[in-house]
Design a protein around this motif. Structure first.
Motif, PDB file in Angstrom:
ATOM      1  N   ASP A  16       0.831  -1.205   0.000  1.00 55.08           N
ATOM      2  CA  ASP A  16       0.000   0.000   0.000  1.00 55.08           C
ATOM      3  C   ASP A  16       0.868   1.259   0.000  1.00 55.08           C
ATOM      4  O   ASP A  16       0.531   2.252  -0.648  1.00 55.08           O
ATOM      5  N   ALA A  17       1.991   1.230   0.701  1.00 54.84           N
ATOM      6  CA  ALA A  17       2.892   2.388   0.729  1.00 54.84           C
ATOM      7  C   ALA A  17       3.516   2.621  -0.648  1.00 54.84           C
ATOM      8  O   ALA A  17       3.666   3.775  -1.085  1.00 54.84           O
ATOM      9  N   VAL A  18       3.855   1.540  -1.351  1.00 58.07           N
ATOM     10  CA  VAL A  18       4.414   1.687  -2.697  1.00 58.07           C
ATOM     11  C   VAL A  18       3.344   2.249  -3.641  1.00 58.07           C
ATOM     12  O   VAL A  18       3.622   3.138  -4.456  1.00 58.07           O
ATOM     13  N   ALA A  19       2.100   1.770  -3.513  1.00 54.94           N
ATOM     14  CA  ALA A  19       1.006   2.286  -4.336  1.00 54.94           C
ATOM     15  C   ALA A  19       0.782   3.769  -4.062  1.00 54.94           C
ATOM     16  O   ALA A  19       0.578   4.559  -4.992  1.00 54.94           O
ATOM     17  N   LYS A  23       1.034   6.983  -6.646  1.00 52.84           N
ATOM     18  CA  LYS A  23      -0.047   7.962  -6.821  1.00 52.84           C
ATOM     19  C   LYS A  23       0.450   9.395  -6.705  1.00 52.84           C
ATOM     20  O   LYS A  23      -0.179  10.318  -7.223  1.00 52.84           O
ATOM     21  N   ARG A  24       1.578   9.592  -6.026  1.00 54.00           N
ATOM     22  CA  ARG A  24       2.135  10.939  -5.877  1.00 54.00           C
ATOM     23  C   ARG A  24       2.892  11.416  -7.117  1.00 54.00           C
ATOM     24  O   ARG A  24       3.227  12.587  -7.219  1.00 54.00           O
ATOM     25  N   LEU A  25       3.153  10.511  -8.064  1.00 51.15           N
ATOM     26  CA  LEU A  25       3.881  10.896  -9.267  1.00 51.15           C
ATOM     27  C   LEU A  25       2.970  11.680 -10.211  1.00 51.15           C
ATOM     28  O   LEU A  25       1.772  11.405 -10.305  1.00 51.15           O
ATOM     29  N   VAL A  58       9.630   5.634 -17.208  1.00 51.27           N
ATOM     30  CA  VAL A  58       9.847   6.957 -16.602  1.00 51.27           C
ATOM     31  C   VAL A  58       9.253   6.980 -15.193  1.00 51.27           C
ATOM     32  O   VAL A  58       9.874   7.488 -14.257  1.00 51.27           O
ATOM     33  N   LEU A  59       8.068   6.427 -15.033  1.00 54.95           N
ATOM     34  CA  LEU A  59       7.446   6.382 -13.704  1.00 54.95           C
ATOM     35  C   LEU A  59       8.306   5.589 -12.740  1.00 54.95           C
ATOM     36  O   LEU A  59       8.513   5.998 -11.590  1.00 54.95           O
ATOM     37  N   ARG A  60       8.835   4.462 -13.204  1.00 59.04           N
ATOM     38  CA  ARG A  60       9.681   3.638 -12.335  1.00 59.04           C
ATOM     39  C   ARG A  60      10.923   4.414 -11.917  1.00 59.04           C
ATOM     40  O   ARG A  60      11.348   4.363 -10.770  1.00 59.04           O
ATOM     41  N   ARG A  65      13.078   7.814  -6.301  1.00 60.53           N
ATOM     42  CA  ARG A  65      13.289   8.877  -5.312  1.00 60.53           C
ATOM     43  C   ARG A  65      12.374   8.742  -4.096  1.00 60.53           C
ATOM     44  O   ARG A  65      12.583   9.415  -3.096  1.00 60.53           O
ATOM     45  N   LEU A  66      11.369   7.880  -4.194  1.00 54.65           N
ATOM     46  CA  LEU A  66      10.361   7.793  -3.140  1.00 54.65           C
ATOM     47  C   LEU A  66      10.392   6.497  -2.330  1.00 54.65           C
ATOM     48  O   LEU A  66       9.899   6.471  -1.211  1.00 54.65           O
ATOM     49  N   VAL A  67      10.918   5.429  -2.917  1.00 54.91           N
ATOM     50  CA  VAL A  67      10.953   4.143  -2.214  1.00 54.91           C
ATOM     51  C   VAL A  67      12.340   3.525  -2.346  1.00 54.91           C
ATOM     52  O   VAL A  67      13.095   3.856  -3.247  1.00 54.91           O
TER      53      VAL A  67
END
Length: 111
Positions: A16-19, A23-25, A58-60, A65-67
């Motif tokens: 859920d934290a990765v999802a 969603k913040r991207l 690109v999303l990956r 930077r987030l996980v």
């Protein structure tokens, strides 16, 4: 919730934290992260599906930077709509089938 936690490379990953990070991207409307049996025996791979027109690679890259690296989805698939059941919940079976149909051509990286 305990069912949203999997081990990847011996480390605990909260799906859920990765999802939520996905969603913040920019350009991501919604995201779901699912576990799948890995290619290396007992390992688990995590896969992400996003409602987005953006390039999954690109999303990956942005997600790095987030996980933590071990929490990056092995593959990210961009779709117009994430499948849901008649009850409005994410349809995990249909999501898994999206990845099965895509095969390796949509692989957004990994080791």
């Amino acid at each position: 919730r305990a069912d949203g936690i999997v081990k990847v490379g011996g480390k605990r990953v909260d799906l859920d934290a990765v999802a939520e990070a996905l969603k913040r991207l920019d350009g991501v409307g919604d995201a779901v992260v699912i576990p799948r049996p890995g290619r290396k025996g007992r390992e688990t791979d995590i896969l992400g599906v996003v409602e987005s027109a953006a390039d999954p690679a690109v999303l990956r890259q942005q997600l790095t930077r987030l996980v933590e690296a071990y929490a990056l989805p092995r593959r990210i698939l961009a779709v117009k709509r994430i499948p849901v059941t008649s009850a409005g919940k994410y349809d995990r079976g249909a999501i898994e089938k999206l990845f099965d149909r895509q095969g390796l051509e949509s692989d957004a990286g990994g080791d």
